[in-house]
Design a protein around this motif. Structure first.
Motif, PDB file in Angstrom:
ATOM      1  N   ALA A  23       0.993  -1.116   0.073  1.00  0.00           N
ATOM      2  CA  ALA A  23      -0.025  -0.010  -0.019  1.00  0.00           C
ATOM      3  C   ALA A  23       0.673   1.293  -0.118  1.00  0.00           C
ATOM      4  CB  ALA A  23      -0.924  -0.102   1.238  1.00  0.00           C
ATOM      5  N   ALA A  24       2.092   1.250   0.649  1.00  0.00           N
ATOM      6  CA  ALA A  24       2.977   2.409   0.648  1.00  0.00           C
ATOM      7  C   ALA A  24       3.616   2.587  -0.832  1.00  0.00           C
ATOM      8  CB  ALA A  24       3.889   1.813   1.547  1.00  0.00           C
ATOM      9  N   ASP A  25       3.464   1.829  -1.528  1.00  0.00           N
ATOM     10  CA  ASP A  25       3.816   2.088  -3.026  1.00  0.00           C
ATOM     11  C   ASP A  25       2.713   2.571  -3.959  1.00  0.00           C
ATOM     12  OD1 ASP A  25       6.520  -0.456  -2.916  1.00  0.00           O
ATOM     13  OD2 ASP A  25       6.323   1.527  -2.088  1.00  0.00           O
ATOM     14  N   ALA A  26       1.585   2.873  -3.320  1.00  0.00           N
ATOM     15  CA  ALA A  26       0.262   3.276  -4.246  1.00  0.00           C
ATOM     16  C   ALA A  26       0.314   4.386  -4.968  1.00  0.00           C
ATOM     17  CB  ALA A  26      -0.939   3.169  -3.223  1.00  0.00           C
ATOM     18  N   ASP A  27       1.511   5.217  -4.690  1.00  0.00           N
ATOM     19  CA  ASP A  27       1.374   6.316  -5.320  1.00  0.00           C
ATOM     20  C   ASP A  27       2.030   6.293  -7.158  1.00  0.00           C
ATOM     21  OD1 ASP A  27       2.753   9.039  -6.806  1.00  0.00           O
ATOM     22  OD2 ASP A  27       2.781   9.493  -4.707  1.00  0.00           O
ATOM     23  N   PRO A  28       0.950   6.607  -7.833  1.00  0.00           N
ATOM     24  CA  PRO A  28       1.041   6.428  -9.368  1.00  0.00           C
ATOM     25  C   PRO A  28       2.334   6.585  -9.929  1.00  0.00           C
ATOM     26  CG  PRO A  28      -0.294   8.395  -9.127  1.00  0.00           C
ATOM     27  CD  PRO A  28      -0.173   7.841  -7.554  1.00  0.00           C
ATOM     28  N   ARG A  29       3.314   7.419  -9.389  1.00  0.00           N
ATOM     29  CA  ARG A  29       4.531   7.932  -9.783  1.00  0.00           C
ATOM     30  C   ARG A  29       5.556   6.749  -9.560  1.00  0.00           C
ATOM     31  NH1 ARG A  29       5.556  13.272  -6.809  1.00  0.00           N
ATOM     32  NH2 ARG A  29       4.680  12.144  -5.159  1.00  0.00           N
ATOM     33  N   MET A  30       4.987   5.626  -9.088  1.00  0.00           N
ATOM     34  CA  MET A  30       5.989   4.495  -8.689  1.00  0.00           C
ATOM     35  C   MET A  30       5.531   3.137  -8.876  1.00  0.00           C
ATOM     36  SD  MET A  30       8.007   4.043  -4.937  1.00  0.00           S
ATOM     37  CE  MET A  30       6.557   4.106  -4.102  1.00  0.00           C
ATOM     38  N   ASP A  31       6.391   2.439  -9.587  1.00  0.00           N
ATOM     39  CA  ASP A  31       6.153   0.789  -9.746  1.00  0.00           C
ATOM     40  C   ASP A  31       7.139   0.251  -9.028  1.00  0.00           C
ATOM     41  OD1 ASP A  31       3.723   1.118 -11.422  1.00  0.00           O
ATOM     42  OD2 ASP A  31       5.075   1.185 -13.203  1.00  0.00           O
ATOM     43  N   GLU A  32       6.852  -1.228  -8.735  1.00  0.00           N
ATOM     44  CA  GLU A  32       7.869  -1.975  -7.980  1.00  0.00           C
ATOM     45  C   GLU A  32       8.388  -2.618  -9.233  1.00  0.00           C
ATOM     46  OE1 GLU A  32       6.397  -4.734  -4.986  1.00  0.00           O
ATOM     47  OE2 GLU A  32       6.961  -3.202  -3.310  1.00  0.00           O
ATOM     48  N   ILE A  33       9.666  -3.226  -9.064  1.00  0.00           N
ATOM     49  CA  ILE A  33      10.134  -4.211 -10.053  1.00  0.00           C
ATOM     50  C   ILE A  33      11.239  -5.133  -9.435  1.00  0.00           C
ATOM     51  CG2 ILE A  33      12.125  -2.396 -10.627  1.00  0.00           C
ATOM     52  CD1 ILE A  33      12.112  -3.705 -13.366  1.00  0.00           C
ATOM     53  N   ASP A  34      11.300  -6.367  -9.793  1.00  0.00           N
ATOM     54  CA  ASP A  34      12.183  -7.148  -9.129  1.00  0.00           C
ATOM     55  C   ASP A  34      13.710  -6.863  -9.472  1.00  0.00           C
ATOM     56  OD1 ASP A  34      13.842  -9.978  -9.524  1.00  0.00           O
ATOM     57  OD2 ASP A  34      12.346 -10.317  -7.781  1.00  0.00           O
ATOM     58  N   ILE A  35      14.570  -7.020  -8.649  1.00  0.00           N
ATOM     59  CA  ILE A  35      16.035  -6.564  -8.736  1.00  0.00           C
ATOM     60  C   ILE A  35      16.613  -7.209 -10.147  1.00  0.00           C
ATOM     61  CG2 ILE A  35      16.971  -8.061  -7.132  1.00  0.00           C
ATOM     62  CD1 ILE A  35      19.090  -6.020  -6.441  1.00  0.00           C
ATOM     63  N   TYR A  36      16.361  -8.661 -10.417  1.00  0.00           N
ATOM     64  CA  TYR A  36      16.869  -9.285 -11.245  1.00  0.00           C
ATOM     65  C   TYR A  36      16.263  -9.017 -12.757  1.00  0.00           C
ATOM     66  CZ  TYR A  36      18.627 -11.523  -7.091  1.00  0.00           C
ATOM     67  OH  TYR A  36      19.062 -11.738  -5.908  1.00  0.00           O
ATOM     68  N   ARG A  37      15.200  -8.078 -12.750  1.00  0.00           N
ATOM     69  CA  ARG A  37      14.764  -7.583 -14.153  1.00  0.00           C
ATOM     70  C   ARG A  37      15.291  -6.353 -14.592  1.00  0.00           C
ATOM     71  NH1 ARG A  37       8.612  -7.435 -14.401  1.00  0.00           N
ATOM     72  NH2 ARG A  37       9.119  -6.738 -16.469  1.00  0.00           N
ATOM     73  N   LEU A  38      16.095  -5.721 -13.482  1.00  0.00           N
ATOM     74  CA  LEU A  38      16.487  -4.426 -13.931  1.00  0.00           C
ATOM     75  C   LEU A  38      17.492  -4.306 -15.082  1.00  0.00           C
ATOM     76  CD1 LEU A  38      16.391  -1.375 -13.127  1.00  0.00           C
ATOM     77  CD2 LEU A  38      18.524  -1.994 -11.394  1.00  0.00           C
ATOM     78  N   PRO A  39      18.342  -5.010 -15.157  1.00  0.00           N
ATOM     79  CA  PRO A  39      19.324  -4.944 -16.357  1.00  0.00           C
ATOM     80  C   PRO A  39      18.665  -5.049 -18.032  1.00  0.00           C
ATOM     81  CG  PRO A  39      20.044  -6.524 -14.804  1.00  0.00           C
ATOM     82  CD  PRO A  39      18.834  -6.039 -14.281  1.00  0.00           C
ATOM     83  N   THR A  40      17.568  -5.875 -17.959  1.00  0.00           N
ATOM     84  CA  THR A  40      16.831  -6.029 -19.101  1.00  0.00           C
ATOM     85  C   THR A  40      15.444  -5.045 -19.320  1.00  0.00           C
ATOM     86  OG1 THR A  40      15.469  -7.811 -18.019  1.00  0.00           O
ATOM     87  CG2 THR A  40      17.543  -8.283 -19.391  1.00  0.00           C
ATOM     88  N   THR A  41      15.490  -3.964 -18.370  1.00  0.00           N
ATOM     89  CA  THR A  41      14.323  -3.050 -18.319  1.00  0.00           C
ATOM     90  C   THR A  41      14.722  -1.969 -19.056  1.00  0.00           C
ATOM     91  OG1 THR A  41      13.372  -3.898 -16.188  1.00  0.00           O
ATOM     92  CG2 THR A  41      12.639  -1.548 -17.060  1.00  0.00           C
ATOM     93  N   ASP A  42      13.786  -1.434 -19.940  1.00  0.00           N
ATOM     94  CA  ASP A  42      14.150  -0.034 -20.556  1.00  0.00           C
ATOM     95  C   ASP A  42      13.982   1.255 -19.684  1.00  0.00           C
ATOM     96  OD1 ASP A  42      14.367   2.299 -22.269  1.00  0.00           O
ATOM     97  OD2 ASP A  42      12.807   1.357 -23.772  1.00  0.00           O
TER      98      ASP A  42
END
Length: 202
Positions: A23-42
């Motif tokens: 719920a703390a991450d509900a701000d529309p300006r922020m998404d969660e991402i798994d750390i291991y997906r970071l290198p292949t994320t645009d």
């Protein structure tokens, strides 16, 4: 051959070990991402990253060039937790504080910064009647051009600090994620929206 994921909608990515949809991450300006997906994320449209406390720092160190490049190009990164590997240029070293009582863990505000604007240090020092939630350590070997925004203990040791890197900036907080305070019933709740305000700036 690696696959690049679709660009995130939000301008800020909260990098975590797995995604939690808190719920703390509900701000529309922020998404969660798994750390291991970071290198292949645009990251083209991403302005800021929050590296969650407890993240795999060995993995991050392997991708230091990615993180450095993101900041040097004008991005902003907020590092949460205890920095114990050199996964980003300029990172200081987290040191455990030898404390014997509440005064050793008391938080004071250092140089003014928008993230802590209007935040009462007493609300950071005591949470649910206990001291030590905000941090139990201090920062050592920080960059000479860093500004120290909060301090800890009777000797006012450096805690939170911000330093420039290329065209961007890095914030280091040696404790649990600042977003954990988003729903607190006091001034500490101001930090999450103000952190996001800072991260989306260029």
């Amino acid at each position: 051959m690696s696959t690049t994921h679709s660009p995130p909608v939000a301008p800020v990515l909260h990098v975590t070990m797995g995604t939690h949809s808190r719920a703390a991450d509900a701000d529309p300006r922020m998404d969660e991402i798994d750390i291991y997906r970071l290198p292949t994320t645009d990251l083209t449209d991403v302005r800021g990253l929050i590296i969650g406390a407890g993240s795999d720092q060995i993995f991050l160190e392997r991708h230091r060039e990615l993180l450095d490049g993101f900041v040097r190009a004008g991005g902003r990164i907020a590092v949460m937790g205890h920095a114990v590997t050199d996964f980003l240029t300029g990172l200081g070293v987290w040191r455990k504080l030898a404390y014997t009582g509440p005064k050793d863990l008391w938080i004071s505000i250092g140089e003014p910064h928008p993230i802590w604007e209007g935040v009462d240090p007493d609300d950071l020092s005591v949470r649910k009647g206990v001291t030590g939630f905000y941090a139990r350590g201090y920062a050592d070997k920080i960059p000479a051009d860093a500004i120290v925004t909060t301090r800890i203990g009777r000797h006012a040791l450096p805690l939170d600090y911000i330093y420039p890197l290329g065209d961007g900036q890095v914030l280091v907080h040696g404790g649990n994620d600042l977003t954990n305070y988003a729903n607190d019933p006091n001034t500490s709740a101001r930090m999450t929206p103000q952190l996001l305000d800072w991260l989306v700036q260029r």
